[in-house]
Design a protein around this motif. Sequence first.
Motif, PDB file in Angstrom:
ATOM      1  N   ASP A 115       1.054  -1.362   0.112  1.00  8.40           N
ATOM      2  CA  ASP A 115      -0.105  -0.298  -0.165  1.00  8.40           C
ATOM      3  C   ASP A 115       1.045   1.056  -0.580  1.00  8.40           C
ATOM      4  O   ASP A 115       0.751   1.971  -0.640  1.00  8.40           O
ATOM      5  CB  ASP A 115      -0.997   0.508   1.466  1.00  8.40           C
ATOM      6  N   GLU A 116       2.336   1.342   1.108  1.00 11.14           N
ATOM      7  CA  GLU A 116       2.848   2.054   1.149  1.00 11.14           C
ATOM      8  C   GLU A 116       3.392   2.884  -0.698  1.00 11.14           C
ATOM      9  O   GLU A 116       3.227   4.080  -1.045  1.00 11.14           O
ATOM     10  CB  GLU A 116       4.113   1.915   1.646  1.00 11.14           C
ATOM     11  N   ALA A 117       4.155   1.332  -1.046  1.00  7.45           N
ATOM     12  CA  ALA A 117       4.421   2.073  -2.734  1.00  7.45           C
ATOM     13  C   ALA A 117       2.998   1.868  -3.032  1.00  7.45           C
ATOM     14  O   ALA A 117       3.779   3.168  -4.013  1.00  7.45           O
ATOM     15  CB  ALA A 117       4.761   0.575  -3.347  1.00  7.45           C
ATOM     16  N   MET A 118       1.943   1.834  -3.615  1.00  7.70           N
ATOM     17  CA  MET A 118       1.297   2.395  -4.523  1.00  7.70           C
ATOM     18  C   MET A 118       0.941   3.562  -4.227  1.00  7.70           C
ATOM     19  O   MET A 118       0.810   4.344  -5.289  1.00  7.70           O
ATOM     20  CB  MET A 118       0.024   1.429  -4.319  1.00  7.70           C
ATOM     21  N   ASN A 119       0.846   4.041  -2.794  1.00  5.50           N
ATOM     22  CA  ASN A 119       0.743   5.408  -2.148  1.00  5.50           C
ATOM     23  C   ASN A 119       2.103   6.399  -3.211  1.00  5.50           C
ATOM     24  O   ASN A 119       1.810   7.162  -3.853  1.00  5.50           O
ATOM     25  CB  ASN A 119       0.598   5.425  -1.356  1.00  5.50           C
ATOM     26  N   ALA A 120       3.037   5.275  -2.783  1.00  3.91           N
ATOM     27  CA  ALA A 120       3.901   6.884  -2.791  1.00  3.91           C
ATOM     28  C   ALA A 120       3.373   6.907  -4.988  1.00  3.91           C
ATOM     29  O   ALA A 120       4.648   7.538  -5.645  1.00  3.91           O
ATOM     30  CB  ALA A 120       5.557   5.767  -3.256  1.00  3.91           C
ATOM     31  N   TRP A 121       3.812   5.277  -5.470  1.00  2.00           N
ATOM     32  CA  TRP A 121       3.756   5.608  -6.896  1.00  2.00           C
ATOM     33  C   TRP A 121       2.981   6.356  -7.671  1.00  2.00           C
ATOM     34  O   TRP A 121       2.038   6.913  -8.751  1.00  2.00           O
ATOM     35  CB  TRP A 121       3.295   4.454  -7.535  1.00  2.00           C
ATOM     36  N   GLY A 122       1.391   7.076  -6.876  1.00  2.00           N
ATOM     37  CA  GLY A 122       0.159   7.509  -7.313  1.00  2.00           C
ATOM     38  C   GLY A 122      -0.666   6.837  -8.159  1.00  2.00           C
ATOM     39  O   GLY A 122      -1.291   6.663  -8.477  1.00  2.00           O
ATOM     40  N   ILE A 123      -0.855   4.923  -7.199  1.00  2.00           N
ATOM     41  CA  ILE A 123      -1.924   3.943  -8.044  1.00  2.00           C
ATOM     42  C   ILE A 123      -2.595   4.659  -7.170  1.00  2.00           C
ATOM     43  O   ILE A 123      -3.368   3.691  -5.772  1.00  2.00           O
ATOM     44  CB  ILE A 123      -1.377   3.116  -8.241  1.00  2.00           C
ATOM     45  N   THR A 124      -3.940   4.998  -7.097  1.00  2.00           N
ATOM     46  CA  THR A 124      -5.874   5.304  -6.888  1.00  2.00           C
ATOM     47  C   THR A 124      -6.529   4.318  -7.373  1.00  2.00           C
ATOM     48  O   THR A 124      -7.247   4.053  -6.481  1.00  2.00           O
ATOM     49  CB  THR A 124      -5.845   6.501  -6.832  1.00  2.00           C
ATOM     50  N   ASP A 125      -6.650   3.408  -8.655  1.00  2.00           N
ATOM     51  CA  ASP A 125      -7.809   2.879  -8.432  1.00  2.00           C
ATOM     52  C   ASP A 125      -7.281   1.517  -8.093  1.00  2.00           C
ATOM     53  O   ASP A 125      -6.506   1.122  -7.961  1.00  2.00           O
ATOM     54  CB  ASP A 125      -7.378   2.539 -10.557  1.00  2.00           C
ATOM     55  N   PRO A 126      -9.144   1.496  -7.243  1.00  2.00           N
ATOM     56  CA  PRO A 126      -8.821   0.746  -7.086  1.00  2.00           C
ATOM     57  C   PRO A 126      -8.426  -1.276  -7.326  1.00  2.00           C
ATOM     58  O   PRO A 126      -8.116  -2.263  -6.753  1.00  2.00           O
ATOM     59  CB  PRO A 126     -10.462   0.092  -6.024  1.00  2.00           C
ATOM     60  N   ILE A 127      -8.894  -1.019  -8.859  1.00  2.00           N
ATOM     61  CA  ILE A 127      -8.839  -2.453  -9.212  1.00  2.00           C
ATOM     62  C   ILE A 127      -7.092  -2.852  -9.391  1.00  2.00           C
ATOM     63  O   ILE A 127      -6.888  -3.705  -9.834  1.00  2.00           O
ATOM     64  CB  ILE A 127      -9.385  -2.877 -10.827  1.00  2.00           C
ATOM     65  N   ILE A 128      -6.718  -1.645  -9.782  1.00  2.00           N
ATOM     66  CA  ILE A 128      -4.906  -2.008 -10.385  1.00  2.00           C
ATOM     67  C   ILE A 128      -4.533  -1.899  -8.868  1.00  2.00           C
ATOM     68  O   ILE A 128      -3.445  -2.629  -8.981  1.00  2.00           O
ATOM     69  CB  ILE A 128      -4.543  -0.665 -10.927  1.00  2.00           C
ATOM     70  N   ARG A 129      -4.839  -1.550  -7.824  1.00  2.00           N
ATOM     71  CA  ARG A 129      -4.378  -2.078  -6.723  1.00  2.00           C
ATOM     72  C   ARG A 129      -4.272  -2.717  -6.187  1.00  2.00           C
ATOM     73  O   ARG A 129      -2.962  -3.891  -5.911  1.00  2.00           O
ATOM     74  CB  ARG A 129      -4.898  -0.954  -5.516  1.00  2.00           C
ATOM     75  N   ARG A 130      -5.210  -3.489  -6.624  1.00  2.00           N
ATOM     76  CA  ARG A 130      -5.954  -4.968  -5.780  1.00  2.00           C
ATOM     77  C   ARG A 130      -5.119  -5.948  -7.063  1.00  2.00           C
ATOM     78  O   ARG A 130      -4.706  -7.147  -6.128  1.00  2.00           O
ATOM     79  CB  ARG A 130      -6.609  -5.516  -5.908  1.00  2.00           C
TER      80      ARG A 130
END
Length: 158
Positions: A115-130
């Motif tokens: 989650d921290e990595a995705m936040n740092a990369w600016g990934i917000t879409d829930p499907i991509i995050r999952r």
Amino acid sequence: MRSLEDSHHGTRGSRQAQARRVGAYLTAVAIAAGYDVRRRQGGRAQLAAVTGLSLATVCRTLDGKTLPLPSQLTKWAAGLNLDHRVMLLESGFIPEQQQLHLAGREVAAAALSPDEAMNAWGITDPIIRRTLNGTIVHAIRLQEELDADGGREAALRG
């Protein structure tokens, strides 16, 4: 925001010097990132927007009038795409004796959660995050298995 009078560490003069160092560092980094931080040029307002800090906080920090709180430093680092530890060292926020202690060895990167990595990369879409989270967790498990088997495989190859 922490006023120079509020800090319980160091003398008022050393706190003022530290605030000026942090402000000068963040100003230089912001300029390098393309922000025009001169008064009334819009860059300070843009920084406030990308960091989520108030315009007053951004101005007082850049002007060296106040020391940012730890939570604000995290926002500065995220907004300017800086490594938090590097920012602390280069801005002088970490005392010199600690810098000297760390200078002789490489500082290992802190482990980030997916989650921290995705936040740092600016990934917000829930499907991509999952999807990415599942891939990262799977990759970590595979690496742990390889590391556990590594000693046995090396012995067989050796």
